[in-house]
Design a protein around this motif. Structure first.
Motif, mmCIF file in Angstrom:
data_model
loop_
_atom_site.group_PDB
_atom_site.id
_atom_site.type_symbol
_atom_site.label_atom_id
_atom_site.label_comp_id
_atom_site.label_asym_id
_atom_site.label_seq_id
_atom_site.Cartn_x
_atom_site.Cartn_y
_atom_site.Cartn_z
ATOM 1 N N PHE A 9 0.672 -1.125 -0.005
ATOM 2 C CA PHE A 9 -0.084 0.011 -0.019
ATOM 3 C C PHE A 9 0.676 1.264 0.046
ATOM 4 O O PHE A 9 1.918 1.008 0.604
ATOM 5 N N ASP A 10 0.416 2.290 -0.607
ATOM 6 C CA ASP A 10 1.110 3.604 -0.901
ATOM 7 C C ASP A 10 0.440 4.666 0.164
ATOM 8 O O ASP A 10 -0.660 4.815 0.152
ATOM 9 N N PRO A 11 1.166 4.814 1.408
ATOM 10 C CA PRO A 11 0.504 5.602 2.265
ATOM 11 C C PRO A 11 0.297 7.185 1.878
ATOM 12 O O PRO A 11 -0.879 7.695 2.323
ATOM 13 N N PHE A 12 1.031 7.402 1.021
ATOM 14 C CA PHE A 12 0.861 8.914 0.638
ATOM 15 C C PHE A 12 -0.397 9.212 -0.410
ATOM 16 O O PHE A 12 -1.156 9.883 -0.588
ATOM 17 N N ASP A 13 -0.588 8.264 -1.268
ATOM 18 C CA ASP A 13 -1.789 8.152 -2.313
ATOM 19 C C ASP A 13 -3.090 7.883 -1.435
ATOM 20 O O ASP A 13 -4.088 8.472 -1.880
ATOM 21 N N ILE A 14 -3.059 6.999 -0.405
ATOM 22 C CA ILE A 14 -4.199 7.007 0.584
ATOM 23 C C ILE A 14 -4.458 8.239 1.358
ATOM 24 O O ILE A 14 -5.712 8.548 1.318
ATOM 25 N N PHE A 15 -3.507 8.789 1.703
ATOM 26 C CA PHE A 15 -3.530 10.039 2.443
ATOM 27 C C PHE A 15 -4.286 11.101 1.474
ATOM 28 O O PHE A 15 -5.228 11.682 1.787
ATOM 29 N N ASP A 16 -3.745 11.193 0.394
ATOM 30 C CA ASP A 16 -4.380 12.240 -0.765
ATOM 31 C C ASP A 16 -5.888 11.924 -0.716
ATOM 32 O O ASP A 16 -6.570 12.644 -1.131
ATOM 33 N N MET A 128 5.731 12.726 19.296
ATOM 34 C CA MET A 128 5.619 12.691 20.630
ATOM 35 C C MET A 128 6.307 11.438 21.101
ATOM 36 O O MET A 128 6.648 11.461 22.236
ATOM 37 N N ALA A 129 6.331 10.262 20.216
ATOM 38 C CA ALA A 129 6.933 9.180 20.606
ATOM 39 C C ALA A 129 8.198 8.960 20.146
ATOM 40 O O ALA A 129 8.947 7.835 20.328
ATOM 41 N N GLY A 130 8.839 10.120 19.711
ATOM 42 C CA GLY A 130 10.203 10.064 19.400
ATOM 43 C C GLY A 130 10.204 9.927 17.848
ATOM 44 O O GLY A 130 9.405 9.899 16.959
ATOM 45 N N PRO A 131 11.518 9.740 17.300
ATOM 46 C CA PRO A 131 11.695 9.561 15.845
ATOM 47 C C PRO A 131 10.872 8.400 15.248
ATOM 48 O O PRO A 131 10.789 7.273 15.927
ATOM 49 N N TYR A 132 10.348 8.635 14.312
ATOM 50 C CA TYR A 132 9.418 7.623 13.344
ATOM 51 C C TYR A 132 9.239 7.582 12.045
ATOM 52 O O TYR A 132 9.211 8.866 11.393
ATOM 53 N N PRO A 133 9.087 6.604 11.369
ATOM 54 C CA PRO A 133 9.236 6.657 9.660
ATOM 55 C C PRO A 133 8.085 7.404 9.271
ATOM 56 O O PRO A 133 6.722 7.304 9.749
ATOM 57 N N VAL A 134 8.270 8.161 8.336
ATOM 58 C CA VAL A 134 7.161 9.021 7.673
ATOM 59 C C VAL A 134 6.268 8.271 7.084
ATOM 60 O O VAL A 134 4.879 8.544 7.052
ATOM 61 N N GLY A 135 6.388 7.151 6.455
ATOM 62 C CA GLY A 135 5.541 6.304 5.748
ATOM 63 C C GLY A 135 4.562 5.843 6.995
ATOM 64 O O GLY A 135 3.281 5.830 6.506
ATOM 65 N N GLN A 136 5.191 5.387 7.996
ATOM 66 C CA GLN A 136 4.064 4.541 9.266
ATOM 67 C C GLN A 136 3.409 5.668 9.770
ATOM 68 O O GLN A 136 2.274 5.312 10.023
ATOM 69 N N GLN A 137 3.720 7.034 9.840
ATOM 70 C CA GLN A 137 2.946 7.976 10.390
ATOM 71 C C GLN A 137 2.076 8.478 9.471
ATOM 72 O O GLN A 137 0.853 8.481 9.815
ATOM 73 N N ALA A 138 2.221 8.298 8.126
ATOM 74 C CA ALA A 138 1.060 8.536 7.202
ATOM 75 C C ALA A 138 0.125 7.501 7.145
ATOM 76 O O ALA A 138 -1.020 7.864 7.089
ATOM 77 N N PHE A 139 0.429 6.430 7.366
ATOM 78 C CA PHE A 139 -0.506 5.206 7.811
ATOM 79 C C PHE A 139 -1.548 5.825 8.862
ATOM 80 O O PHE A 139 -2.869 5.327 8.808
ATOM 81 N N HIS A 140 -0.939 6.256 9.771
ATOM 82 C CA HIS A 140 -1.550 6.616 11.136
ATOM 83 C C HIS A 140 -2.798 7.576 10.556
ATOM 84 O O HIS A 140 -3.879 7.895 11.036
ATOM 85 N N TYR A 141 -2.151 8.552 9.775
ATOM 86 C CA TYR A 141 -3.268 9.838 9.453
ATOM 87 C C TYR A 141 -4.186 9.158 8.490
ATOM 88 O O TYR A 141 -5.110 9.744 8.326
ATOM 89 N N ASP A 142 -3.747 8.280 7.554
ATOM 90 C CA ASP A 142 -4.759 7.621 6.593
ATOM 91 C C ASP A 142 -5.699 6.980 7.365
ATOM 92 O O ASP A 142 -7.193 7.407 7.020
ATOM 93 N N SER A 143 -5.623 6.171 8.409
ATOM 94 C CA SER A 143 -6.665 5.490 9.353
ATOM 95 C C SER A 143 -7.339 6.743 9.870
ATOM 96 O O SER A 143 -8.801 6.683 10.111
ATOM 97 N N GLU A 144 -6.850 7.945 10.572
ATOM 98 C CA GLU A 144 -7.727 9.089 11.032
ATOM 99 C C GLU A 144 -8.639 9.562 10.129
ATOM 100 O O GLU A 144 -9.797 9.689 10.235
#
Length: 234
Positions: A9-16, A128-144
């Motif tokens: 899955f592409d987190p950025f396409d999903i976010f868009d 807030m949880a420290g350094p975290y991969p951009v793609g994984q953070q995007a998936f969190h935003y996707d879900s939200e």
């Protein structure tokens, strides 16, 4: 590996796509539509928009590497936690014209999505949880965003439903593994098996998604112990 759940899955396409869904829906609302209650308890559709606009302050702090500074400023203002921050974001925009709040969200979220895509999924982000991969953070935003789109009743085309459900199942499973949740989850061709403390349940994919974001109705038959263990994205 939990990361393998997300590889297709592409987190950025999903976010868009989810941002565009919300934008289309918000752009067509009249006054009554903005005042309508959302699925978020106590929030109208307008309040959901205000929340999304306000949390861009955090999203941009992640991108700018200034999360610690933001947390300090919020603490100084007496805003002590995630719920306080959400309610503050809504209150701060309560007296503004809704068109202004929509423009704020549209502009700032557009910047967030553009900057995250430019960084790429393997770059690291301040959170807030420290350094975290951009793609994984995007998936969190996707879900939200998908959750809030459902909260306000933004339409999902019939042709989107299956693929949208599949990536949401994958994100839910990934986050449960990431959090080392005590619930055991197994995915079959058409359902999810969940077990915790000797209690088991079989859930459809949509039910599993709703459980992970805390949106199962109170009348649902799922054992509260499993429901609690599966809630990982809200």
């Amino acid at each position: 590996m939990a990361h393998d759940l997300l590889k297709d899955f592409d987190p950025f396409d999903i976010f868009d796509a989810e941002a565009a869904r919300l934008d289309r829906y918000f752009s067509g609302l009249d006054d009554a539509g903005w005042r309508r209650p959302s699925r978020c308890e106590g929030w109208s559709v307008r309040d959901v928009l205000a929340h999304l606009a306000g949390e861009e302050l955090y999203n941009h702090a992640c991108l700018d590497g200034t999360v610690e500074d933001l947390m300090g400023r919020l603490a100084d203002a007496g805003i002590g936690g995630y719920n306080d921050f959400n309610e503050w974001c809504v209150r701060e925009r309560g007296a503004l014209p809704v068109e202004e709040v929509l423009a704020e969200w549209r502009t700032k979220n557009g910047e967030t999505r553009e900057r995250m895509r430019a960084l790429g999924r393997h770059a690291m982000l301040d959170t807030m949880a420290g350094p975290y991969p951009v793609g994984q953070q995007a998936f969190h935003y996707d879900s939200e965003y998908a959750t809030h789109a459902d909260d306000v009743g933004a339409p999902v085309a019939e042709g989107e439903v299956d693929d949208r459900t599949l990536w949401r199942v994958a994100v839910g499973r990934f986050v449960l593994a990431e959090q080392d949740a005590k619930v055991q989850v197994e995915q079959t061709a058409d359902e999810i098996f969940a077990a915790v403390d000797g209690v088991t349940a079989n859930l459809s994919y949509p039910e599993f998604v709703e459980a992970t974001v805390g949106r199962l109705p109170a009348s649902h038959h799922l054992d509260p112990r499993i429901a609690s263990a599966l809630r990982c994205l809200a």
